[in-house]
Design a protein around this motif. Sequence first.
Motif, PDB file in Angstrom:
ATOM      1  N   PRO A   1      17.768  43.181  22.306  1.00  0.00           N
ATOM      2  CA  PRO A   1      18.298  43.960  21.174  1.00  0.00           C
ATOM      3  C   PRO A   1      18.041  45.449  21.359  1.00  0.00           C
ATOM      4  N   SER A   2      19.092  46.249  21.241  1.00  0.00           N
ATOM      5  CA  SER A   2      18.939  47.681  21.524  1.00  0.00           C
ATOM      6  C   SER A   2      20.042  48.530  20.922  1.00  0.00           C
TER       7      SER A   2
ATOM      8  N   THR B   1      21.931  60.060  30.033  1.00  0.00           N
ATOM      9  CA  THR B   1      21.550  58.672  30.296  1.00  0.00           C
ATOM     10  C   THR B   1      20.411  58.271  29.373  1.00  0.00           C
ATOM     11  N   LEU B   2      20.594  57.132  28.712  1.00  0.00           N
ATOM     12  CA  LEU B   2      19.556  56.561  27.871  1.00  0.00           C
ATOM     13  C   LEU B   2      19.041  55.293  28.541  1.00  0.00           C
ATOM     14  N   VAL B   3      17.767  55.274  28.880  1.00  0.00           N
ATOM     15  CA  VAL B   3      17.154  54.096  29.481  1.00  0.00           C
ATOM     16  C   VAL B   3      16.539  53.262  28.362  1.00  0.00           C
ATOM     17  N   LEU B   4      17.085  52.090  28.148  1.00  0.00           N
ATOM     18  CA  LEU B   4      16.661  51.222  27.063  1.00  0.00           C
ATOM     19  C   LEU B   4      15.606  50.240  27.547  1.00  0.00           C
ATOM     20  N   HIS B   5      14.658  49.926  26.679  1.00  0.00           N
ATOM     21  CA  HIS B   5      13.590  48.995  27.019  1.00  0.00           C
ATOM     22  C   HIS B   5      14.097  47.571  26.863  1.00  0.00           C
ATOM     23  N   GLY B   6      13.855  46.741  27.846  1.00  0.00           N
ATOM     24  CA  GLY B   6      14.252  45.345  27.749  1.00  0.00           C
ATOM     25  C   GLY B   6      14.877  44.858  29.032  1.00  0.00           C
ATOM     26  N   ARG B   7      15.567  43.734  28.952  1.00  0.00           N
ATOM     27  CA  ARG B   7      16.199  43.133  30.113  1.00  0.00           C
ATOM     28  C   ARG B   7      17.664  42.865  29.821  1.00  0.00           C
ATOM     29  N   CYS B   8      18.452  42.883  30.878  1.00  0.00           N
ATOM     30  CA  CYS B   8      19.894  42.721  30.759  1.00  0.00           C
ATOM     31  C   CYS B   8      20.362  41.736  31.833  1.00  0.00           C
TER      32      CYS B   8
ATOM     33  N   GLU C   1       9.705  36.272  27.304  1.00  0.00           N
ATOM     34  CA  GLU C   1       9.608  37.454  28.150  1.00  0.00           C
ATOM     35  C   GLU C   1      10.517  38.590  27.686  1.00  0.00           C
ATOM     36  N   LEU C   2      11.287  38.358  26.617  1.00  0.00           N
ATOM     37  CA  LEU C   2      12.240  39.373  26.170  1.00  0.00           C
ATOM     38  C   LEU C   2      11.693  40.099  24.948  1.00  0.00           C
ATOM     39  N   PRO C   3      11.536  41.408  25.022  1.00  0.00           N
ATOM     40  CA  PRO C   3      11.007  42.173  23.877  1.00  0.00           C
ATOM     41  C   PRO C   3      11.847  41.967  22.614  1.00  0.00           C
ATOM     42  N   SER C   4      11.189  41.708  21.521  1.00  0.00           N
ATOM     43  CA  SER C   4      11.787  41.564  20.184  1.00  0.00           C
ATOM     44  C   SER C   4      12.824  40.448  20.106  1.00  0.00           C
TER      45      SER C   4
END
Length: 470
Positions: free
Chosen positions: A111-112, A167-174, A194-197
């Motif tokens: 989620p981001s 560029t916006l570096v988002l926290h998490g995985r894709c 393992e996935l934030p939030s």
Amino acid sequence: MQAIIFANRTGDELAPLNSHYCPALLPIGNKAVIEYTLEDIVKSGISQIKLIVSSQAKEIEQYLGRGEKWGLEIDYFLSKPQEETGLILKRLSLVDDENYLLVRGDIFRSPSISQFIDFSMDFSDDFVQAKMANQNAGMMLLPAALPYIADIDWPFSPHFDSTSVVTLVLHGRCFMLDNFRSYMDANLSLATNELPSLSPTDRSYLSANPQQDFYVGAKAHTGPLNRQDGWGIIGENSRIEDNVQLKECIVIGSNCLIDKESILENSLILPNTYVGEKLEVRNSILCKNLLINLQISGVIQINDQALIGANESLAKPGDNKTGSITKGLLFIILILSLPLWPFLSLYSSIRNAFIKQAEHSTISDTFIDNLGLTFQAWRWNIPGAIIARLPQLYHVLTGRLDLFGDSPEARYATGKELRRLGVLGPVQLLLDRTAPEEERQLLEIEFDADPRATKYLHLLWRAFEYKHKF
């Protein structure tokens, strides 16, 4: 602000799994991929959605409805499979000075969206490219992103601008979900927290592993999970029989049956799948009769129901769908029309003698019947598609075809191999033989997505009004 969600991928990278699921509806932790995007959008405060769908439009609309479940208003828009974003946006007639969130709903990300929107609004005159785990996160904000909209086309371009944009570096995985490993990793990452939030929402139960839990859906029968060395997610209405061993991370979909003394290790079992007695499954994805082994990157189709198979009753392609009453009426129509056949044949011959484009007074259509056999069926080369096809009604009476159904060339779309073929349909009645394949596809998609119970009557009325050129 409105959101435009793209869910028009074909999923060819995941063949043959895409014969069961389009990318947007792939289950991750027993929830469709696109649901995670919808939930993320709701958190950002957006409530109006334009959803871009293609060959699986009917399945997606049936699954999501109009968005009431999430408090959203979803409007569906048809596109060609994986059509360029720029061409789609031209048809949407967007307001130039309004903000629109463009986001792919057929990839899986942490989620981001709220964070991305807030950041982008601070740079309203600049294109903000979103990265997550050094990958294209599949989202952008109009109007600033207009010169860069090709970046959200599928498949993603490997090039990413690093100089002329923000560029916006988002926290998490894709996860792109463009291969079996990516799809497997998305499921296992969710099951392992393992996935934030982002965590499974089912009720948790302790396993024998003190670091991990099981998440179990309603009405699932599992036995004592605290004796299992594995962990993961078990879907609702699934049943795990006695002496089954679960090892490492396991994700089991809803309505699955895991028979006694089988062993599952580091595997994904998709919904409505049966796993046979004493079967060992390791590092694999199972979907009904498909076994996808990730170690050797091999796909096996198993036709032995005692090993794996569908845990549900599927409609058989050979089953007749045209009722006896309808057949009786067609028989009467066919008999009453026989005295007109000589006049129709004469009219067709005279008419086509004066039309240079016409090749013959009759046209022979190639059909594949509902048993998979190929045959020829003729019709007159005259205006009025319904009258022209009167001779083909004979094949409805014999059960080879349905009255209403797909045209043989409509088998371009995922999941249509079990669809019925018929004499009458949108392609058969509203398009001529020279119509481009893309036009045929879009017409089929539009008709499939029509929710009206009377759509076949509307189709017949349109066919009477339509002027064909043969």
